[in-house]
Each structure stands twice: as C-alpha cells, then as structure tokens.
Motif scaffolding. Structure first.
Motif, mmCIF file in Angstrom:
data_model
loop_
_atom_site.group_PDB
_atom_site.id
_atom_site.type_symbol
_atom_site.label_atom_id
_atom_site.label_comp_id
_atom_site.label_asym_id
_atom_site.label_seq_id
_atom_site.Cartn_x
_atom_site.Cartn_y
_atom_site.Cartn_z
ATOM 1 N N PHE A 81 -44.571 -4.029 25.327
ATOM 2 C CA PHE A 81 -45.593 -3.706 24.336
ATOM 3 C C PHE A 81 -46.730 -4.718 24.405
ATOM 4 N N SER A 82 -47.874 -4.329 23.881
ATOM 5 C CA SER A 82 -49.020 -5.231 23.872
ATOM 6 C C SER A 82 -48.814 -6.324 22.831
ATOM 7 N N ALA A 83 -49.461 -7.460 23.075
ATOM 8 C CA ALA A 83 -49.387 -8.559 22.107
ATOM 9 C C ALA A 83 -49.990 -8.136 20.771
ATOM 10 N N LYS A 84 -51.034 -7.325 20.824
ATOM 11 C CA LYS A 84 -51.667 -6.868 19.584
ATOM 12 C C LYS A 84 -50.695 -6.072 18.728
ATOM 13 N N SER A 85 -49.935 -5.159 19.338
ATOM 14 C CA SER A 85 -48.997 -4.354 18.552
ATOM 15 C C SER A 85 -47.887 -5.214 17.962
ATOM 16 N N ILE A 86 -47.421 -6.210 18.713
ATOM 17 C CA ILE A 86 -46.363 -7.086 18.196
ATOM 18 C C ILE A 86 -46.884 -7.912 17.031
ATOM 19 N N MET A 87 -48.098 -8.484 17.174
ATOM 20 C CA MET A 87 -48.674 -9.269 16.074
ATOM 21 C C MET A 87 -48.944 -8.404 14.850
ATOM 22 N N LEU A 88 -49.410 -7.174 15.084
ATOM 23 C CA LEU A 88 -49.705 -6.268 13.972
ATOM 24 C C LEU A 88 -48.441 -5.932 13.199
ATOM 25 N N TRP A 89 -47.408 -5.467 13.906
ATOM 26 C CA TRP A 89 -46.192 -5.030 13.223
ATOM 27 C C TRP A 89 -45.392 -6.208 12.658
ATOM 28 N N ALA A 90 -45.556 -7.394 13.227
ATOM 29 C CA ALA A 90 -44.908 -8.574 12.650
ATOM 30 C C ALA A 90 -45.459 -8.843 11.253
ATOM 31 N N ASN A 91 -46.763 -8.703 11.082
ATOM 32 C CA ASN A 91 -47.356 -8.895 9.757
ATOM 33 C C ASN A 91 -47.047 -7.740 8.819
ATOM 34 N N VAL A 92 -47.078 -6.512 9.340
ATOM 35 C CA VAL A 92 -46.719 -5.355 8.512
ATOM 36 C C VAL A 92 -45.284 -5.485 8.011
ATOM 37 N N GLY A 93 -44.376 -5.916 8.909
ATOM 38 C CA GLY A 93 -42.976 -6.078 8.520
ATOM 39 C C GLY A 93 -42.801 -7.109 7.423
ATOM 40 N N GLN A 94 -43.508 -8.244 7.546
ATOM 41 C CA GLN A 94 -43.381 -9.284 6.527
ATOM 42 C C GLN A 94 -43.968 -8.825 5.190
ATOM 43 N N GLY A 95 -45.106 -8.135 5.241
ATOM 44 C CA GLY A 95 -45.674 -7.625 4.002
ATOM 45 C C GLY A 95 -44.790 -6.585 3.351
ATOM 46 N N ALA A 96 -44.181 -5.706 4.175
ATOM 47 C CA ALA A 96 -43.325 -4.642 3.639
ATOM 48 C C ALA A 96 -42.074 -5.205 2.983
ATOM 49 N N VAL A 97 -41.476 -6.214 3.603
ATOM 50 C CA VAL A 97 -40.233 -6.753 3.040
ATOM 51 C C VAL A 97 -40.510 -7.525 1.752
ATOM 52 N N MET A 98 -41.709 -8.112 1.625
ATOM 53 C CA MET A 98 -42.055 -8.756 0.359
ATOM 54 C C MET A 98 -42.215 -7.709 -0.743
ATOM 55 N N LEU A 99 -42.752 -6.530 -0.386
ATOM 56 C CA LEU A 99 -42.856 -5.446 -1.361
ATOM 57 C C LEU A 99 -41.476 -4.967 -1.789
ATOM 58 N N VAL A 100 -40.555 -4.895 -0.839
ATOM 59 C CA VAL A 100 -39.170 -4.513 -1.166
ATOM 60 C C VAL A 100 -38.575 -5.496 -2.163
ATOM 61 N N LEU A 101 -38.818 -6.797 -1.944
ATOM 62 C CA LEU A 101 -38.292 -7.811 -2.868
ATOM 63 C C LEU A 101 -38.895 -7.661 -4.257
ATOM 64 N N ILE A 102 -40.194 -7.368 -4.329
ATOM 65 C CA ILE A 102 -40.864 -7.214 -5.623
ATOM 66 C C ILE A 102 -40.308 -6.018 -6.396
ATOM 67 N N LEU A 103 -40.019 -4.916 -5.687
ATOM 68 C CA LEU A 103 -39.574 -3.686 -6.342
ATOM 69 C C LEU A 103 -38.066 -3.603 -6.519
ATOM 70 N N ALA A 104 -37.320 -4.538 -5.921
ATOM 71 C CA ALA A 104 -35.855 -4.457 -5.954
ATOM 72 C C ALA A 104 -35.327 -4.646 -7.378
ATOM 73 N N PRO A 105 -34.391 -3.785 -7.814
ATOM 74 C CA PRO A 105 -33.760 -3.984 -9.126
ATOM 75 C C PRO A 105 -32.858 -5.215 -9.102
ATOM 76 N N ASP A 106 -32.475 -5.684 -10.270
ATOM 77 C CA ASP A 106 -31.686 -6.913 -10.369
ATOM 78 C C ASP A 106 -30.387 -6.839 -9.570
ATOM 79 N N GLY A 107 -29.765 -5.664 -9.559
ATOM 80 C CA GLY A 107 -28.488 -5.536 -8.860
ATOM 81 C C GLY A 107 -28.606 -5.618 -7.344
ATOM 82 N N MET A 108 -29.809 -5.480 -6.815
ATOM 83 C CA MET A 108 -30.005 -5.499 -5.354
ATOM 84 C C MET A 108 -30.811 -6.711 -4.888
ATOM 85 N N LEU A 109 -30.988 -7.698 -5.760
ATOM 86 C CA LEU A 109 -31.802 -8.850 -5.415
ATOM 87 C C LEU A 109 -31.209 -9.653 -4.260
ATOM 88 N N THR A 110 -29.893 -9.821 -4.268
ATOM 89 C CA THR A 110 -29.258 -10.614 -3.209
ATOM 90 C C THR A 110 -29.481 -9.976 -1.850
#
Length: 481
Positions: free
Chosen positions: A93-122
């Motif tokens: 894959f191109s370096a651009k696609s790897i850098m792009l999706w690396a940032n998208v992945g980190q942003g997405a997982v932070m959104l998951v943490l923000i929206l996670a209910p208390d029982g799924m925080l761990t």
C-alpha cells in the motif's frame, strides 16, 4: 557566427528554465511537507495528551495501578507487532493510505471510548491501547521511510529535523496541558480534543500528494528499486538489489527486514543501539517522578514538568542548528553523530540524577535534549539511505526493537527502583547504552579506515596505469557500492 551563437543562447535559456523549474519544485515539495508536519504535530499533541489523560482515566476507572501498567504493556505490544508487519504493508500500500488510515483508526477508537457505556469501558480501553499503539507505529514508520521520496535525498536531514521539532513542541504542549484540560473540562472533553487532533491530521494527509510506500521503488522501468550508494557503502548493495523483489512483494517480510539491516556496514548494530537506548529511556522516565518526589514531596510535578520543558528547548535548539547546517552544506549528520550523540545524551541523563543544584541540572537537561535531537536526526537520516524497497522493513524492525527495549526496560526498572536509588538504576541502564555506543563508534571508525585504505590503493593502482585523473572518481564509485 550568428548560427553558432544561437544554440548556445538557447542552451543557456534552457538551463535557466530548468534551474527555475527545479527551484519551484523544491519550494512546492517543502511547502507541502511543512503542511504535513503541521498535521503531524497536531496529532502528536493528541498522542501526548491522551498518554496522560488515558492513564489517569484508567486508574480512576479501575482503581488499580496494575491496570495502568497493563494498559501501557498492551500499547507497547501493539507497537511491537505493528513494527514487524509495517514493512510488508508499505510494499503493498502507499504511504499516504497507511498514514491516512492510521489517523482515522485512532480517531475512530477515541469515539468508541467516548460513546462506550459504563459496562463496556474496560473493553473500550483495551481497544484504545491496541489501536493507538499499533497505528502510532504505522504512521511513524510510513512517514520516516517516505521522506526521501517526499522532499528528495539531499533534503532528508532538514525534513527529519523539522518533523522532530514539531513532535517535540507537541510533546511539551501535550504534557503541559493534559492536567489542565482534564481538571477543567473533564475526560470526555479531553478525549474529544484528542479525536479532533487525529481527524485534523487525517484531513491534512488526505489533501496532500504524498509519495512513498507501494511503488516508491518503482521509478525504474523494470520496477526494481533504485540503488542507494550511501546505504550500500562498503558491502551489501548487491544483497539489497537481489532481494528487492521479495521486499516489494512482501511475501518474505522477516528475511527482508533483516537483509535491510545487512545492507550497510554497522546498520544492524545501529538498530540494536537504538533498542538499548530505548531501554535506557525507560529508566529516566520511570525514575523522574521518584527523584522529583525526593526533591519536593508536596509538589513533585513541578520538577518533572520543568525538566521536560528544558529538555524540549535543547531538542528544538539542536533541530534549528541541524536545519541550518543541512541547508548551508547540503550534508546530513551521519552515523558518527548518532554514536557520539547517544554517549552525550546517556551521560547527561545519568548526571541529571546526581543531585546537582537545580541550575546545573537545568543545563544538563538542555544538553540531554540537544543530544537526543541530534541522535534522532542522525539515526533517521541514516536509515533513509537504504533502497526504498528495504527502507520500510528497516524502520519497522527498528520500531520493534525500540518498543521491545522500552517495554522490557519498564518492567526491569520498576522492579529495580524498589531496591536501588534512581541514580543507580539510571546509571546502569544508560551505562549499557554508552557501552554499545562505544562499540558502534569503533565499528564505524574501522569501516572508514578500510574505505580510506581502499581508496588510496585504487588511486595508486590507477596512477601506475597512467590514469591518475580517474582515481578519485573510481574510488568513490567503488566505495559507494
């Protein structure tokens, strides 16, 4: 006469136009890279912000210090695994696609943490540690391995220095503001800020044309990697070329990764020294809070914050000097700069725990930061001399060594600090880096002596054959692989 002068005038105009076009291309590539570094600095701020905020959140959520250690261990392990596979990903894959999706992945997982209910925080926290650790390594390797394609071989020292400056500024801002952000607006707002930084970097990457990764070595007509005379210096160039197709296909990522380290004299030892240096870094990171508490138990954070701010000033100052040196001379700091810088940096960190007055300790922190900046640029620039098809594997393996050294160091250092003083623990940890650095410097000196001897012998041989005018040129070509 007129017809004879005509072509000369045309040639002069053509040369002038070509020079102007080259200057314009250089200016455009540098401007694009500055925008990329700005996005990288923003996401780095988010990385250092969440390093503090997430650790505090893990402790507050679980009530156990062990959970913080587990969180960090998972993060480092993810970076370790990412370092092993990123070379193969860059071959596909191109370096651009790897850098792009690396940032998208980190942003997405932070959104998951923000929206996670208390029982799924761990579970959400574990997902965050995996994604942040892996994606951070993927982005870093993709960026560093692609810099020669983005700005040109002769500008890589300047580009490395600029990116390290951005990261250092982001580190200071992230560490300094994390406590304020969490205390004033809470964890959710801090995580939203963190997510926004990754989104901003992703948008920057998406908007810029970024070379590197898949096809980076495909500039040759047959698809093979262009040779790098610096990387193959002395020996190993034929090995690099022979296995370029394996690196490009990504089918044999492990052998190719180690072949990348064999492509230049001392490259493997250089990466090993980087891993030992990371081991030493774990000692001062773990020992600083303890040492700071011994200085001022009522407010231990003051010394730690001040130390890292002064360290960052030294690091940024060194980057400014390196950038100007690279622009003025067209040269980058080489392997010797990495070795000497490691010795000075490690010695400075040991001295920082020796109990000197605060003013002296501030000077020591400044020196440690400057030496750290020098080693970072020298190391990155040297690995970038490898052929494009091997470069990603080498940076990936380097990231693996660094994560391994830091992770193992944190475990051993944490246990040692229960029995020994911070000075003793930092002394033997960074002392190991000094020993390996001395071995590395002796290795580099030996290779250079052999090269000088080879050049002298070749010039003598050419002079005997009656062609002394070709001696220097041929000698350079032989030494260049």
């Amino acid at each position: 006469m007129g017809s004879a002068d005509g072509p000369k005038a045309d040639e002069t105009d053509g040369d002038a136009r070509k020079a102007r076009d080259e200057d314009r291309d250089i200016a455009v590539s540098e401007r694009r890279f500055r925008f990329l570094v700005a996005g990288y600095a923003v996401s780095s701020y988010g990385t250092f912000l969440n390093m503090v905020a997430l650790n505090l959140f893990v402790y507050e959520t679980t009530g156990r210090a062990l959970a913080m250690g587990l969180f960090m261990a998972v993060r480092l392990a993810s970076g370790f695994v990412a370092g092993l596979v990123v070379g193969g990903l860059l071959a596909r894959f191109s370096a651009k696609s790897i850098m792009l999706w690396a940032n998208v992945g980190q942003g997405a997982v932070m959104l998951v943490l923000i929206l996670a209910p208390d029982g799924m925080l761990t579970g959400a926290l574990m997902a965050v540690s995996v994604v942040i650790g892996a994606c951070g390594t993927l982005f870093m390797v993709a960026l560093r391995s692609s810099i020669p394609e983005m700005v040109g071989e002769d500008r890589r020292a300047w580009a490395n220095s600029l990116s390290i400056t951005g990261r250092s500024l982001a580190m200071v801002a992230g560490f300094a503001s994390a406590g304020v952000v969490v205390s004033l607006v809470g964890y959710t707002a801090a995580f939203l800020v963190d997510m926004a930084t990754f989104v901003a970097c992703a948008v920057t990457v998406a908007l810029l044309p970024i070379a590197g990764g898949k096809g980076a070595g495909g500039k040759e007509a047959d698809g093979s990697a262009p040779e790098s005379s610096e990387a193959s210096e002395g020996s190993g160039g034929s090995v690099a070329g022979k296995d370029a197709s394996a690196a490009k296909s990504g089918r044999r990522w492990r052998p190719v990764a180690f072949l990348a380290l064999a492509a230049a004299p001392g490259m493997g030892l250089m990466v090993a020294l980087r891993g030992v240096d990371a081991f030493g870094s774990s000692s001062h990171n773990a020992a600083l809070p303890i040492y700071s508490t011994s200085l001022d138990a009522s407010n231990p954070a003051v010394f730690v914050s001040a130390f890292w701010c002064v360290w960052a000033l030294g690091n940024i100052g060194a980057q400014q000097v390196i950038q100007r040196y690279a622009q003025r001379t067209g040269h980058s700091v080489g392997a010797l700069g990495f070795g000497y810088g490691t010795v000075v940096m490690s010695a400075a960190f040991i001295a920082a725990f020796a109990g000197f007055p605060l003013a002296v300790t501030a000077v020591i922190a400044l020196i440690a930061g400057a030496a750290d900046g020098l080693t970072e640029v020298a190391y990155t620039s040297h690995l970038q001399t490898l052929p494009a098809t091997l470069r990603g594997h080498a940076f990936g393996l380097s990231a693996t060594f660094e994560n391994l050294g830091f992770g193992v160091g944190m475990i051993l250092v944490a246990a040692a600090l229960d029995r020994f003083s911070p000075l003793a623990v930092v002394g033997w940890s960074h002392g190991a880096a000094i020993v390996v650095a001395v071995v590395f410097l002796l290795r580099v000196a030996g290779v250079r002596r052999a090269e000088r001897t080879g050049r002298a012998g070749l010039r003598k041989e050419e002079a005997v054959e009656g062609r002394p005018d070709r001696g220097d040129r041929d000698g350079a070509e032989v030494s260049g692989g």
